[in-house]
Write an enzyme that holds these catalytic residues in place. Sequence first.
Site, mmCIF file in Angstrom:
data_model
loop_
_atom_site.group_PDB
_atom_site.id
_atom_site.type_symbol
_atom_site.label_atom_id
_atom_site.label_comp_id
_atom_site.label_asym_id
_atom_site.label_seq_id
_atom_site.Cartn_x
_atom_site.Cartn_y
_atom_site.Cartn_z
ATOM 1 N N HIS A 157 1.683 4.549 -2.806
ATOM 2 C CA HIS A 157 1.802 5.995 -2.548
ATOM 3 C C HIS A 157 3.180 6.489 -2.991
ATOM 4 O O HIS A 157 3.315 7.534 -3.633
ATOM 5 C CB HIS A 157 1.647 6.286 -1.052
ATOM 6 C CG HIS A 157 0.243 6.213 -0.545
ATOM 7 N ND1 HIS A 157 -0.785 6.947 -1.090
ATOM 8 C CD2 HIS A 157 -0.317 5.500 0.480
ATOM 9 C CE1 HIS A 157 -1.917 6.692 -0.412
ATOM 10 N NE2 HIS A 157 -1.659 5.824 0.529
ATOM 11 N N GLU A 208 -4.855 7.710 -2.816
ATOM 12 C CA GLU A 208 -5.324 6.414 -2.304
ATOM 13 C C GLU A 208 -5.587 5.432 -3.442
ATOM 14 O O GLU A 208 -5.418 4.219 -3.281
ATOM 15 C CB GLU A 208 -6.583 6.583 -1.455
ATOM 16 C CG GLU A 208 -6.311 7.029 -0.037
ATOM 17 C CD GLU A 208 -5.395 6.075 0.733
ATOM 18 O OE1 GLU A 208 -5.572 4.842 0.650
ATOM 19 O OE2 GLU A 208 -4.487 6.555 1.426
ATOM 20 N N HIS A 232 0.839 -1.206 0.000
ATOM 21 C CA HIS A 232 0.000 0.000 0.000
ATOM 22 C C HIS A 232 0.879 1.262 0.000
ATOM 23 O O HIS A 232 0.722 2.137 -0.856
ATOM 24 C CB HIS A 232 -0.907 -0.033 1.241
ATOM 25 C CG HIS A 232 -1.796 1.154 1.372
ATOM 26 N ND1 HIS A 232 -3.098 1.165 0.929
ATOM 27 C CD2 HIS A 232 -1.571 2.397 1.876
ATOM 28 C CE1 HIS A 232 -3.619 2.359 1.163
ATOM 29 N NE2 HIS A 232 -2.729 3.128 1.739
ATOM 30 N N GLU A 233 1.812 1.322 0.925
ATOM 31 C CA GLU A 233 2.677 2.514 0.994
ATOM 32 C C GLU A 233 3.548 2.629 -0.262
ATOM 33 O O GLU A 233 3.869 3.733 -0.707
ATOM 34 C CB GLU A 233 3.546 2.479 2.255
ATOM 35 C CG GLU A 233 2.786 2.381 3.590
ATOM 36 C CD GLU A 233 1.692 3.410 3.778
ATOM 37 O OE1 GLU A 233 1.709 4.458 3.097
ATOM 38 O OE2 GLU A 233 0.777 3.165 4.597
HETATM 39 ZN ZN ZN Z 1 -3.015 5.174 2.026
#
Ligand code: ZN
Length: 497
Positions: free
Chosen positions: A265, A291, A261-262
């Site tokens: 980003h 997101e 997830h990171e």
């Molecule tokens: Zn996030």
Amino acid sequence: MPTPYDRLVTRLKHAHALGTVADLLGWDEQVNLPPDSADARAAQHAVMAETQHAAATAPEIGRLLSELERDSATLTADQLVTVRHARRDYDRATKLPTEFVAEKAAHSSHAYHAWADAKKHSDFAAYAPFLEKHLALARREAELLGWGDRPYDYAIDRHDPGLSAAQITALFTELKRGLVPLVRDIRASKVQAATNLFQGFPVESQRVFLREVTERLGFNYRRGRIDVSLHPFCSGTGADIRMTTRFDADNPLDSLFSSIHETGHGMYEQGLPLAHLGTALGQSVGMAVHESQSRLWENQVARSRVFWKFFEPKFRALFPAQLAAVSSDALYLAVNAVEPTLIRVDADEVHYNLHILLRFELEQKLFSGVLAVRDLPAAWNALCTELLGQTPANDREGVLQDVHWSSGGFGYFPSYCLGNMIAAQLWDTTRRTLSGLEDDFARGDFSRLLGWLRDQIHTHGRRYETMELVRRVTGAELSPNHLLAYLRERYGGLYLT
Ligand code: ZN
């Protein structure tokens, strides 16, 4: 002789560089800070905030903006984007009196500690006055900036410029209509993902695996790194990304998926044009698009069969004994486990958006005044029971679970759900336009997907607002139907056959 535009960009880059120094202090605070050094760091933060505010509100920026706006016919399309956003940011920064900024910063710090303490003792009443003051500050800020009649829209606009509560309500209502029956059917399914499959996964080997995964996805470790903190996050800019994760020997998937997830980003930031860092052309669109980038990699990609087709042998090679009794099907089901939980950050993809609908509804009621802060826990629990079929036993696992409100971060939650919708819509587009993409994944090659995201989204910086960007890239208005179709396909295939 530098042009007025060049001089503006120099000013913007200067203010931005100060911001990145402050970010680095924040990263260091969560990764490295010795326990008794917090006061010294708070003082450094205060100095940086003041210095940054002074740089962002320098009268010279105002003069240059007026000059450039007067001669706007001479500017290129890209320069106009920079000027438009610089004006918006400058107006916002200068319309807030320094005392107000200082008061809000000080209150955020106090409220954070009050929240952490209240959460520990599950005592909402102790935290309520801090939340009330945050709400009052948020209303005051909206008023100062000319949004007095629509304070919640302002809260949303801070995170996702151009979006409003009315637009989000329409999208969420449609999403809820499709989601509730899907959740009900999956929860009635006889198929159950086994829990406790994972015991005793040494952290060092977990580190090796997640490094290999994130590197293969495309994270550039020459301009970023990953460390350990209590809560995973991603900060910094494309020039220097700082991601964090946490490890649990009995839950390797938690660390893996939060890191992916990171990474999403981080790769977005790394894909923004470096030359434009500090101006709108080098900035992300907003939190919903941000997101969407993290969710796409975390969910659509890393929870897919083809992803695991490539990575499962590597995972097993690192943990042969721990996975000896775990079949491929059981592993894949564990990756896509659906299980109701009261805690948002632990929620699976199917339930996750319901957690956001709850927060969005309560935030609107708090801002409209229909709901008083003191009545928030009861409202939370009632809505939780209605949407998730579970009732929190205490405020720690209910209204006090999230950190966001403790820093006045109202209007942020919807970005998560909008990000899920955008991710699913982008995924749908890639599957229609990039043929053979899943074969790439099965070979461990993710470069075509990353390249497409770079071209379609990253490279534009803040040139387009969220809805316009989605329209341009996918050829359609943002709709929850793609997310619903994706959830039905992936989770229906596992639980409803
Ligand atoms: Zn996030």
